[in-house]
Design a protein around this motif. Structure first.
Motif, mmCIF file in Angstrom:
data_model
loop_
_atom_site.group_PDB
_atom_site.id
_atom_site.type_symbol
_atom_site.label_atom_id
_atom_site.label_comp_id
_atom_site.label_asym_id
_atom_site.label_seq_id
_atom_site.Cartn_x
_atom_site.Cartn_y
_atom_site.Cartn_z
ATOM 1 N N VAL A 10 -51.379 12.117 -10.705
ATOM 2 C CA VAL A 10 -50.500 11.920 -9.550
ATOM 3 C C VAL A 10 -50.924 10.623 -8.862
ATOM 4 C CG1 VAL A 10 -49.945 14.346 -9.188
ATOM 5 C CG2 VAL A 10 -51.971 13.399 -8.122
ATOM 6 N N ASP A 11 -49.959 9.958 -8.259
ATOM 7 C CA ASP A 11 -50.218 8.694 -7.584
ATOM 8 C C ASP A 11 -50.846 8.940 -6.215
ATOM 9 O OD1 ASP A 11 -48.827 7.671 -9.721
ATOM 10 O OD2 ASP A 11 -46.965 7.384 -8.616
ATOM 11 N N ASP A 60 -51.527 7.099 -2.520
ATOM 12 C CA ASP A 60 -51.028 6.016 -1.685
ATOM 13 C C ASP A 60 -52.201 5.111 -1.315
ATOM 14 O OD1 ASP A 60 -49.300 4.488 -0.220
ATOM 15 O OD2 ASP A 60 -49.367 5.779 1.553
ATOM 16 N N ARG A 91 -48.310 18.390 -11.577
ATOM 17 C CA ARG A 91 -47.986 17.175 -10.831
ATOM 18 C C ARG A 91 -47.138 17.475 -9.601
ATOM 19 N NH1 ARG A 91 -44.984 13.397 -13.667
ATOM 20 N NH2 ARG A 91 -45.657 11.905 -12.116
ATOM 21 N N ARG A 92 -46.526 18.646 -9.532
ATOM 22 C CA ARG A 92 -45.608 18.946 -8.431
ATOM 23 C C ARG A 92 -46.058 20.075 -7.511
ATOM 24 N NH1 ARG A 92 -42.275 17.760 -12.799
ATOM 25 N NH2 ARG A 92 -41.067 15.872 -12.465
ATOM 26 N N THR A 144 -48.945 10.068 -3.006
ATOM 27 C CA THR A 144 -47.678 9.383 -2.760
ATOM 28 C C THR A 144 -46.530 10.380 -2.634
ATOM 29 O OG1 THR A 144 -48.480 7.477 -3.981
ATOM 30 C CG2 THR A 144 -46.112 7.618 -3.642
ATOM 31 N N HIS A 145 -46.493 11.358 -3.531
ATOM 32 C CA HIS A 145 -45.463 12.390 -3.498
ATOM 33 C C HIS A 145 -46.145 13.713 -3.175
ATOM 34 C CE1 HIS A 145 -42.746 9.507 -5.258
ATOM 35 N NE2 HIS A 145 -43.631 9.283 -6.219
ATOM 36 N N PRO A 146 -45.809 14.320 -2.028
ATOM 37 C CA PRO A 146 -46.475 15.564 -1.643
ATOM 38 C C PRO A 146 -46.207 16.669 -2.666
ATOM 39 C CG PRO A 146 -44.743 14.989 -0.070
ATOM 40 C CD PRO A 146 -44.809 13.895 -1.073
ATOM 41 N N VAL A 147 -47.196 17.513 -2.870
ATOM 42 C CA VAL A 147 -47.061 18.633 -3.794
ATOM 43 C C VAL A 147 -46.770 19.896 -2.999
ATOM 44 C CG1 VAL A 147 -48.558 17.654 -5.572
ATOM 45 C CG2 VAL A 147 -49.561 19.004 -3.749
ATOM 46 N N ARG A 148 -46.098 20.839 -3.652
ATOM 47 C CA ARG A 148 -45.853 22.137 -3.021
ATOM 48 C C ARG A 148 -47.137 22.947 -3.105
ATOM 49 N NH1 ARG A 148 -42.005 25.252 -5.909
ATOM 50 N NH2 ARG A 148 -42.241 23.793 -7.608
#
Length: 174
Positions: A91-92, A94, A129-130, A159-163
């Motif tokens: 995962v990216d 920030d 990743r999610r 960078t992309h929030p995970v659940r």
């Protein structure tokens, strides 16, 4: 933010290629041994002619069709394995440079963050990743929202929030 190619999992064909390389090295070693025998450097009997004599006079039988089908299926499997795209397991983050976290590290961070919450004895996590799933062993009435907040604040740099999904289980006291 600098972009770079994200690291990916090893190609599935790389494991098969390594196995085939080891087998090919073994075949080469047998060939070198038989060549040394032919040159008179070492003593013994040759292995390659002995194996070829096993197949001498062999005729096609009812076994040939199933063996051919198995060889076809193995060949198609190897082609599919070679063409299968590599999976991305990171995962990216920030940051000013290209920084990536493996999903196993995301799970470890989530477990550590959950264990900082008062009342949580132990936390085990798994991640993709999610999403992140956290299972917590608690001593009493600990709010899942508080645990989710602690995990969310630790993973805020993604960078992309995970659940985040938290399950709690109260320790049985005897």
């Amino acid at each position: 933010m600098t972009t770079a190619t994200a690291p990916k999992q090893a190609a599935g064909a790389s494991y098969l290629a390594a196995l085939m390389a080891v087998l090919l090295i073994g075949v080469g070693a047998v060939g070198v041994r038989d060549a040394l025998l032919g040159a008179g450097v070492i003593d013994g009997s040759a292995w390659i002619p002995a194996v070829l004599r096993l197949f001498d006079g062999l005729v096609a039988g009812s076994w040939l069709l199933p063996v051919g089908v198995v060889a076809l299926v193995l060949g198609l499997f190897c082609v599919v394995l070679a063409l299968k795209p590599r999976r991305r397991r990171t995962v990216d983050v920030d940051a000013d440079s290209a920084v990536y976290l493996d999903v196993r590290e995301v799970a470890r961070i989530a477990s550590a963050a959950a264990e900082t919450v008062s009342g949580v004895l132990k936390a085990n996590s798994s991640a993709t990743r999610r999403r992140v799933a956290v299972r917590c062993l608690v001593t009493g009435p600990v709010s899942r929202e508080v645990i989710e907040q602690a995990i969310s604040s630790e993973l805020a740099a993604l960078t992309h929030p995970v659940r985040i999904r938290v399950k709690t289980r109260t320790e049985a006291t005897t």
